[in-house]
Design an enzyme around this catalytic site. Sequence first.
Site, PDB file in Angstrom:
ATOM      1  N   TRP A  76     -74.252 -16.647  28.260  1.00  0.00           N
ATOM      2  CA  TRP A  76     -75.013 -16.508  27.016  1.00  0.00           C
ATOM      3  C   TRP A  76     -74.201 -15.494  26.228  1.00  0.00           C
ATOM      4  O   TRP A  76     -74.142 -14.319  26.578  1.00  0.00           O
ATOM      5  CB  TRP A  76     -76.424 -16.015  27.347  1.00  0.00           C
TER       6      TRP A  76
ATOM      7  N   GLU B 137     -98.481 -11.088  11.991  1.00  0.00           N
ATOM      8  CA  GLU B 137     -97.818 -11.619  13.184  1.00  0.00           C
ATOM      9  C   GLU B 137     -98.841 -11.926  14.287  1.00  0.00           C
ATOM     10  O   GLU B 137     -98.735 -12.936  14.991  1.00  0.00           O
ATOM     11  CB  GLU B 137     -96.754 -10.614  13.666  1.00  0.00           C
TER      12      GLU B 137
ATOM     13  N   ARG C 145     -82.382 -20.101  31.996  1.00  0.00           N
ATOM     14  CA  ARG C 145     -82.149 -18.758  31.458  1.00  0.00           C
ATOM     15  C   ARG C 145     -81.497 -18.819  30.075  1.00  0.00           C
ATOM     16  O   ARG C 145     -81.440 -17.815  29.373  1.00  0.00           O
ATOM     17  CB  ARG C 145     -81.233 -17.964  32.401  1.00  0.00           C
TER      18      ARG C 145
ATOM     19  N   LYS D 103     -99.437 -15.534  16.125  1.00  0.00           N
ATOM     20  CA  LYS D 103     -99.343 -15.722  17.585  1.00  0.00           C
ATOM     21  C   LYS D 103    -100.575 -16.446  18.100  1.00  0.00           C
ATOM     22  O   LYS D 103    -100.483 -17.382  18.870  1.00  0.00           O
ATOM     23  CB  LYS D 103     -99.247 -14.374  18.326  1.00  0.00           C
TER      24      LYS D 103
ATOM     25  N   CYS E 268     -76.999 -14.624  30.862  1.00  0.00           N
ATOM     26  CA  CYS E 268     -76.004 -15.221  31.760  1.00  0.00           C
ATOM     27  C   CYS E 268     -76.608 -15.465  33.138  1.00  0.00           C
ATOM     28  O   CYS E 268     -77.535 -14.778  33.554  1.00  0.00           O
ATOM     29  CB  CYS E 268     -74.821 -14.281  31.923  1.00  0.00           C
TER      30      CYS E 268
ATOM     31  N   HIS F 195    -112.544  -8.676  -1.508  1.00  0.00           N
ATOM     32  CA  HIS F 195    -112.132  -9.557  -2.608  1.00  0.00           C
ATOM     33  C   HIS F 195    -112.215 -11.026  -2.210  1.00  0.00           C
ATOM     34  O   HIS F 195    -111.596 -11.865  -2.862  1.00  0.00           O
ATOM     35  CB  HIS F 195    -110.718  -9.192  -3.068  1.00  0.00           C
TER      36      HIS F 195
ATOM     37  N   GLU G 162    -100.817 -20.190  16.863  1.00  0.00           N
ATOM     38  CA  GLU G 162     -99.824 -21.159  17.337  1.00  0.00           C
ATOM     39  C   GLU G 162     -99.997 -21.516  18.814  1.00  0.00           C
ATOM     40  O   GLU G 162     -99.703 -22.637  19.198  1.00  0.00           O
ATOM     41  CB  GLU G 162     -98.384 -20.731  17.020  1.00  0.00           C
TER      42      GLU G 162
ATOM     43  N   ASN H 216     -72.828 -10.580  34.344  1.00  0.00           N
ATOM     44  CA  ASN H 216     -74.017 -10.655  33.498  1.00  0.00           C
ATOM     45  C   ASN H 216     -74.332  -9.233  33.072  1.00  0.00           C
ATOM     46  O   ASN H 216     -74.399  -8.337  33.916  1.00  0.00           O
ATOM     47  CB  ASN H 216     -75.172 -11.259  34.318  1.00  0.00           C
ATOM     48  N   GLY H 217     -74.512  -9.004  31.768  1.00  0.00           N
ATOM     49  CA  GLY H 217     -74.799  -7.660  31.275  1.00  0.00           C
ATOM     50  C   GLY H 217     -73.861  -7.313  30.141  1.00  0.00           C
ATOM     51  O   GLY H 217     -73.182  -8.184  29.590  1.00  0.00           O
TER      52      GLY H 217
ATOM     53  N   LYS I 238     -88.828 -24.737  19.121  1.00  0.00           N
ATOM     54  CA  LYS I 238     -88.289 -23.382  19.195  1.00  0.00           C
ATOM     55  C   LYS I 238     -87.352 -23.089  18.031  1.00  0.00           C
ATOM     56  O   LYS I 238     -87.317 -21.992  17.505  1.00  0.00           O
ATOM     57  CB  LYS I 238     -87.554 -23.194  20.537  1.00  0.00           C
TER      58      LYS I 238
HETATM   59  C1  F6R Z   1     -93.373 -18.018  15.904  1.00  0.00           C
HETATM   60  C2  F6R Z   1     -91.991 -18.439  15.817  1.00  0.00           C
HETATM   61  C3  F6R Z   1     -91.513 -19.016  14.522  1.00  0.00           C
HETATM   62  C4  F6R Z   1     -90.085 -18.520  14.242  1.00  0.00           C
HETATM   63  C5  F6R Z   1     -89.522 -19.204  12.986  1.00  0.00           C
HETATM   64  C6  F6R Z   1     -88.144 -18.688  12.639  1.00  0.00           C
HETATM   65  O1  F6R Z   1     -93.686 -17.505  17.159  1.00  0.00           O
HETATM   66  O2  F6R Z   1     -91.258 -18.339  16.752  1.00  0.00           O
HETATM   67  O3  F6R Z   1     -92.355 -18.702  13.476  1.00  0.00           O
HETATM   68  O4  F6R Z   1     -90.129 -17.137  14.058  1.00  0.00           O
HETATM   69  O5  F6R Z   1     -89.444 -20.585  13.200  1.00  0.00           O
HETATM   70  O6  F6R Z   1     -87.244 -18.885  13.688  1.00  0.00           O
HETATM   71  P1  F6R Z   1     -85.892 -18.084  13.771  1.00  0.00           P
HETATM   72  O7  F6R Z   1     -86.226 -16.650  14.002  1.00  0.00           O
HETATM   73  O8  F6R Z   1     -85.144 -18.690  14.924  1.00  0.00           O
HETATM   74  O9  F6R Z   1     -85.194 -18.274  12.466  1.00  0.00           O
END
Ligand code: F6R
Length: 625
Positions: A78, A498, A27, A502, A2, A521, A505, A104-105, A620
């Site tokens: 939010w 993971e 935000r 990271k 928020c 293997h 990407e 906010n909170g 995103k």
């Molecule tokens: C990697 C990343 C993506 C998401 C994937 C699923 O850093 O952000 O691999 O994890 O697209 O997204 P959500 O979690 O929103 O379903």
Amino acid sequence: MCGIIGYIGGQDAAPILLKGLKKLEYRGYDSAGIAILGAGGLTVRKSRGAIKNLEEKIEAELAGGVLAASMGIGHTRWATHGEPSDVNSHPHTDVSGTIAVVHNGIIENHVRLKAWLQKHGVVFRSETDTEAVAHLIDLHYNGDLLQAVVEAIKRLEGSYALAVISRDDPDRIIAVRKESPLVIGKGGGENFIASDVPALLEYTRDVYYLLDREIAVLYRDKVEFYNGDGQSIEKNVAHVDWDAGAAEKDGYEHFMIKEINEQPKALTGALRARIQADTTDTGQDAQGAMPVKAINLQEIGFDSSWAKANRVVITACGTAWHAAVIGKYAFERYARIGTDVDIASEYRYRNPISNPQDIFIIISQSGETADTLAAMRMAKKSGARVIAITNVVGSTLAREADLVMYTWAGPEIAVASTKAFTTQLMCLYLIALQFGVLRDVLSGEELAQSIKALEDISGQAERILKDKETIQRFAARHFSKSKVFFMGRLFDYAVSLESALKLKEISYTHSEAFAAGELKHGPIALVDESTLVVAICTQTALFEKMESNIKEVKARDAATLVITYEDVNYFDQSADEVFRIPRLPDGLSPMLSIIPCQLYAYYCAVQRGLDPDKPRNLAKSVTVE
Ligand code: F6R
């Protein structure tokens, strides 16, 4: 997260509030609203969706001068309690519409407060925790708004930044905060409130940072400060010299590093209110000394009926799928229940065998990922019950699942997921441990030890982040490596998956993850002097095996970095470099061991001159297949 804005001065407040809200858009929000106090009294206008919806709603009133006023408060919401909607948007008012509040909170005791207020005849209109605050202030109002706020905050548990105005106490705005950000901007003949500095920069660079439970009372020509008990205090003004871009990121260069640094707070948010003194006990342990703690997931409706399941299936995409892999290990370890993990885009096109006794856990930061939603709908069709773990209140996943566990990480702006991942893990661990309790397979000792470790994790994450320069230096030496492999066993293998994602990407480095036992293997054929191997070593019983793997890649001229506990010297001889993280039970290590890997990916991207917040070809939220 928020955003709050407030204005009192000689100008027309509504346009200033709207402009301030736009400056806080980064935000993340799902609705917006303002309350202004002028000759026409207290007027509240709010709308679900973008700020332009609110602007369109009040366009005619603004043009007609109906909303003329020189003080007011505004909010971008939010959603946390209650879906995004006009009625749940802020500001909220008391029953008579005299007092308006933006917040906010999270007010953690809002359910108890609501019950208490209802006993006093209050009728609630929204599903929010904030509305209780407006009614509470009204109940304590006795002609002095400041005093009413002082009394009200004594009864609030949780986090809050609040701005409050009252028709009966005009010409001042009261602001107070605890654990949520709030700054006061000092102008000439006008003063401001904002969640963040960027909303103020157009008007002033002189600000007061409120500390926890400090109160600011803003008049047109002065600002007074009080402590939480209502006693007057002095505060020094600070001068901001950041540019607007840096201010949005709280002084960080990118959202990604800001969000990596927010993890201690986010982890606390995901845990808080889910650990409680065990009410089934006397509150004392065998020695009568320590209060007994328990996991409480009643808030999400997770009760003993869920423990009858024969199998857990966890489904997700990308980073959330990596959290799912860790979840599998956690469910097997703490709840002794067979657990399958599925990539959602695979699950939906298989012919999976599922039955109504299965429990599905569907993980998605956004709650809108197309493949993940399709997998959830298939699971529901099979008659299975579905728990959603998501960060976005009111998302499709949250609306359609049987139970929802929110990660409470706050909006994640950077494309690469960081704080969403660690908070997804926190949620999975809480469910796995509670499952173990309900299935009677987890000893009281292991539960107590795990709860203690979960409570310590936020502080431990902070310690890792303090040492980020070590990783930065390592990245400066190795960012140009053409191949980076992450390897580990069990939980460390999942963290490797993971970590490799990271790095690839955001730095476009070719990176892969291997279960360390698989090295011989096939993958070892790729290892040469152009390779960096990061070995994650937190599974104590497997240190020897990991050491052999490290020696194998070193013998083929790879550079090596080991991530292990601070009290472990085991790898000092075999690895080129060792990064140490605080000790915690091996099963819970992913929430900490991922942090240096996130930092490594971030610093490599920066070294390569890339924008880590906006990696090429990625979005995103993946709402299409
Ligand atoms: C990697 C990343 C993506 C998401 C994937 C699923 O850093 O952000 O691999 O994890 O697209 O997204 P959500 O979690 O929103 O379903």
